[in-house]
Structures are given as C-alpha cells and as structure tokens.
Write a protein that holds these residues in place. Structure first.
Motif, PDB file in Angstrom:
ATOM      1  N   PRO A 225     -18.714 -86.876   8.133  1.00  0.00           N
ATOM      2  CA  PRO A 225     -18.473 -85.853   7.104  1.00  0.00           C
ATOM      3  C   PRO A 225     -18.304 -84.483   7.743  1.00  0.00           C
ATOM      4  O   PRO A 225     -19.058 -84.103   8.634  1.00  0.00           O
ATOM      5  N   ALA A 226     -17.287 -83.740   7.288  1.00  0.00           N
ATOM      6  CA  ALA A 226     -16.973 -82.461   7.902  1.00  0.00           C
ATOM      7  C   ALA A 226     -17.855 -81.326   7.396  1.00  0.00           C
ATOM      8  O   ALA A 226     -17.997 -80.311   8.072  1.00  0.00           O
ATOM      9  N   THR A 227     -18.424 -81.477   6.206  1.00  0.00           N
ATOM     10  CA  THR A 227     -19.251 -80.427   5.613  1.00  0.00           C
ATOM     11  C   THR A 227     -20.471 -81.045   4.945  1.00  0.00           C
ATOM     12  O   THR A 227     -20.461 -82.241   4.601  1.00  0.00           O
ATOM     13  N   PRO A 228     -21.520 -80.244   4.726  1.00  0.00           N
ATOM     14  CA  PRO A 228     -22.674 -80.766   3.984  1.00  0.00           C
ATOM     15  C   PRO A 228     -22.299 -81.278   2.601  1.00  0.00           C
ATOM     16  O   PRO A 228     -22.893 -82.238   2.112  1.00  0.00           O
ATOM     17  N   PHE A 229     -21.304 -80.663   1.953  1.00  0.00           N
ATOM     18  CA  PHE A 229     -20.892 -81.117   0.631  1.00  0.00           C
ATOM     19  C   PHE A 229     -20.368 -82.550   0.690  1.00  0.00           C
ATOM     20  O   PHE A 229     -20.746 -83.396  -0.126  1.00  0.00           O
ATOM     21  N   VAL A 230     -19.479 -82.827   1.633  1.00  0.00           N
ATOM     22  CA  VAL A 230     -18.940 -84.182   1.782  1.00  0.00           C
ATOM     23  C   VAL A 230     -20.056 -85.147   2.147  1.00  0.00           C
ATOM     24  O   VAL A 230     -20.149 -86.256   1.609  1.00  0.00           O
ATOM     25  N   ALA A 231     -20.928 -84.729   3.058  1.00  0.00           N
ATOM     26  CA  ALA A 231     -22.035 -85.585   3.494  1.00  0.00           C
ATOM     27  C   ALA A 231     -22.932 -85.963   2.327  1.00  0.00           C
ATOM     28  O   ALA A 231     -23.413 -87.102   2.239  1.00  0.00           O
ATOM     29  N   GLY A 232     -23.156 -85.025   1.408  1.00  0.00           N
ATOM     30  CA  GLY A 232     -24.013 -85.301   0.268  1.00  0.00           C
ATOM     31  C   GLY A 232     -23.323 -86.041  -0.857  1.00  0.00           C
ATOM     32  O   GLY A 232     -23.977 -86.715  -1.649  1.00  0.00           O
ATOM     33  N   PHE A 233     -21.989 -85.940  -0.909  1.00  0.00           N
ATOM     34  CA  PHE A 233     -21.260 -86.562  -2.010  1.00  0.00           C
ATOM     35  C   PHE A 233     -20.905 -88.015  -1.712  1.00  0.00           C
ATOM     36  O   PHE A 233     -20.892 -88.859  -2.613  1.00  0.00           O
ATOM     37  N   ILE A 234     -20.592 -88.324  -0.461  1.00  0.00           N
ATOM     38  CA  ILE A 234     -20.184 -89.670  -0.071  1.00  0.00           C
ATOM     39  C   ILE A 234     -21.397 -90.436   0.434  1.00  0.00           C
ATOM     40  O   ILE A 234     -22.064 -90.000   1.375  1.00  0.00           O
ATOM     41  N   GLY A 235     -21.664 -91.580  -0.165  1.00  0.00           N
ATOM     42  CA  GLY A 235     -22.818 -92.391   0.222  1.00  0.00           C
ATOM     43  C   GLY A 235     -23.820 -92.473  -0.902  1.00  0.00           C
ATOM     44  O   GLY A 235     -24.055 -91.502  -1.629  1.00  0.00           O
ATOM     45  N   SER A 236     -24.404 -93.647  -1.085  1.00  0.00           N
ATOM     46  CA  SER A 236     -25.393 -93.860  -2.142  1.00  0.00           C
ATOM     47  C   SER A 236     -26.516 -94.753  -1.625  1.00  0.00           C
ATOM     48  O   SER A 236     -26.248 -95.859  -1.155  1.00  0.00           O
ATOM     49  N   PRO A 237     -27.781 -94.261  -1.687  1.00  0.00           N
ATOM     50  CA  PRO A 237     -28.213 -92.932  -2.100  1.00  0.00           C
ATOM     51  C   PRO A 237     -27.621 -91.853  -1.191  1.00  0.00           C
ATOM     52  O   PRO A 237     -27.222 -92.130  -0.068  1.00  0.00           O
TER      53      PRO A 237
END
Length: 334
Positions: A225-237
């Motif tokens: 993930p390039a940004t914290p936003f992408v890192a937090g949005f992609i993946g569950s949990p």
C-alpha cells in the motif's frame, strides 16, 4: 471491447469541486473496480463514463474515440444499476430484449441475442417467468442480461450487489468474475466494499476525495500500500496502525501491520491486554490494547483459548511492518 481513458477530468457542481483533475487508464478487457468511501467520487466517475454526468473539464475516450460530449446512447456502454429496474408485467425474455425492441432490431436477431445471454447467465429455464417469481440474484442476472444483449464496448456496474443478502452477494461475486472470464469485455465496477474489490477485480483503483490514492492489482495494493489510507482500506480486518513514540522506534511516523501478521508467543515484543475475542470457527479475532500501542487486532487460525482481561505477549517480523512518513508514501513494504 475498449479501454477507457480519463485525461485531466474535472467535475464541479457550482463552486464545489468533486473531481479536481484526474488521469486514469482502464485497460481494454480488464475488470477494474473503483473503490473508496462514500463521497470519494467513484460513482461520479462511472456516471461520467456513461454520459449521465457532464464533464466539467478534461476528456474521456472509449476505444480511442472522444466521447466527452456524446449522448449515452452513442458511447457503446451498458450500465447495471443497484436497482434491478425490471418491468414487472414483462417476462424475463421480454425484459432482457426490451432495449433491442425499442431500437427496431429484427425479432429474429433479438431472440438470438436473448437466448445467448440467457445461456451465458443460466437463465434459460426462467425466460417465461415474471420478475416477482425470481430471487434477488436471478433478478440481478436479468438486469445484467439486458446489458449483455447490447454487446457494448464497456460494461458499467454501480454497486449492483448492495441490495442482496450476504450469501447471494458471495454467489454473485463468483458469477460476475466468471462472466468476465467468458466474455472478456471491459468492465468497470463501483463499490465501497473492499471484499468485492479484492475478490473480483484484476485491477483496483482506490479513490479518496476525488483523487487516486493508488491503482494496481489487488494483491499489489494489499502487499504494498502506497499510503496509510490504502493500507487501512484494503484488507479485512483492516490494518493495525501504531503512532507516536512506539512508531518512531519502529522507523516511521505511522507504522502499520496486518492482523494476520501478529502472533501471540511467550517471548514476543509487546505485552497487551485482551479486550474481546471473536470465535469465527476457522479463525479467531482477538482485540487487544496497551498504553503505548493503542488498540490492535490479531487474526489467528482456528480456535484459541484466550479470554478478555488476560495479559498476553504479541510479536511481529520486521519485514511485515509498513512504515509511513507524514505526508509521504510508504518507505518500506512487506
């Protein structure tokens, strides 16, 4: 089939800028998912491809042709909406072929296209039924069939599964992925559900506030993930984030680690307190916290004998850390 190219595309409503200037190429034959939270601009982009929203600036090309100012009917697209929008008094066959009938296509050609679409979508045995006799998943397949018979250059899907229950959504995800494999058409799919994005797409575009945060293959976005936003949005949990002094010790202003990359062992680096445990059968989610780390989620396989209030030690491998500097993209990837 055709690619879709956005060049410096803008969308404004009066003085409010929704899309500030976006460049994006959706490859020919791809299954591209536009994903992001409500208000990020994903549906606006889809509607601009369709010609349902006017472009305030820039251009849109489909298959090399500038369609920026063309009517929807001249763009070679077909759209499937969240609502099935079927005619209740018509049979499945008539619903699928209605658009072709309006265009004065010969009856024999309509019948052939309807039959081909029904075969593709496993609707042949339902052609004589009315919509009220169908399940939600079957109704959505009829709506997709209505798009298929037009033989468009590009299929557009605007959150088509959001009205279905969890089991039907899972079934339709598989069916849509299989449909793409069979017909090989360019598909652009909008959703706020990252599970849909990860399971169906061969390319994901993550949007935030009208900007592209990152675009790439699903596992590329998951692993790098390039940004914290992408890192937090992609993946569950979603990914755990550590900030403050503990993050600086680990080499970043913000440090992320996925729940499945944390492990509970007696000699691990951090001591935490268990807040809650979710037993899901094949896996267990353990919610923990500490003063220095804040809340964390741990994902383990199978069942585990841990109770709320218990003190445990949690560890990680340095290679699994994602280090982010403030205002910058990730420095270290898994």
């Amino acid at each position: 089939m055709a690619d879709v190219v956005f060049t410096a595309v803008q969308k404004r409503y009066g003085a409010v800028e929704i899309i500030p200037g976006l460049d994006l190429t959706i490859p020919d034959g791809s299954f591209t998912v536009l994903v992001g939270p409500s208000g990020c601009g994903k549906s606006t982009l889809l509607r601009m491809i369709a010609g349902l929203e006017e472009v305030s600036g820039g251009s849109i090309h489909i298959g090399g042709e500038d369609v920026t100012t063309r009517d929807p009917s001249q763009r070679g697209i077909a759209m499937v909406f969240q609502s099935y929008a079927l005619y209740p008094h018509m049979s499945v066959a008539d619903n699928i072929g209605f658009g072709l009938k309006l265009s004065d296509m010969p009856k024999a050609e309509i019948a052939t296209r309807v039959q081909d679409a029904a075969d593709t979508l496993q609707l042949t045995h339902l052609l004589d039924r009315k919509p009220k006799q169908l399940s939600g998943g079957q109704r959505q397949r009829v709506a997709i069939g209505r798009a298929i018979v037009r033989k468009p250059k590009v299929f557009l899907f605007d959150e088509p599964l959001s009205n279905l229950d969890a089991a039907l959504r899972a079934q339709m995800r598989v069916e849509l992925a299989e449909l793409h494999s069979r017909i090989g058409a360019t598909m652009v799919y909008v959703t706020h559900d990252q599970v849909e994005a990860m399971t169906m797409a061969d390319r994901i575009v993550v949007l935030k506030d009208g900007h592209i945060e990152q675009a790439g293959a699903p596992m590329e976005l998951y692993r790098k993930p390039a940004t914290p936003f992408v890192a937090g949005f992609i993946g569950s949990p979603k990914m755990n984030f550590i900030t403050g002094e503990e993050a600086r010790k680990l080499g970043g202003d913000t440090v992320g680690i996925r729940p499945e990359h944390l492990r509970i062992t007696a000699d691990a680096q951090w001591q935490v307190t268990v807040r809650h445990v979710e037993h899901l059968g094949s896996e267990t989610l353990i919610y923990v916290t500490s003063d220095s780390l804040g809340p964390l989620t741990i994902k383990t396989e199978g069942d585990i004998g841990i109770d709320p209030g218990q003190q445990v030690r949690v560890g990680y491998d340095s290679a699994d850390l994602h280090r982010f500097k403030s205002g910058a993209r990730a420095e270290v990837y898994t």
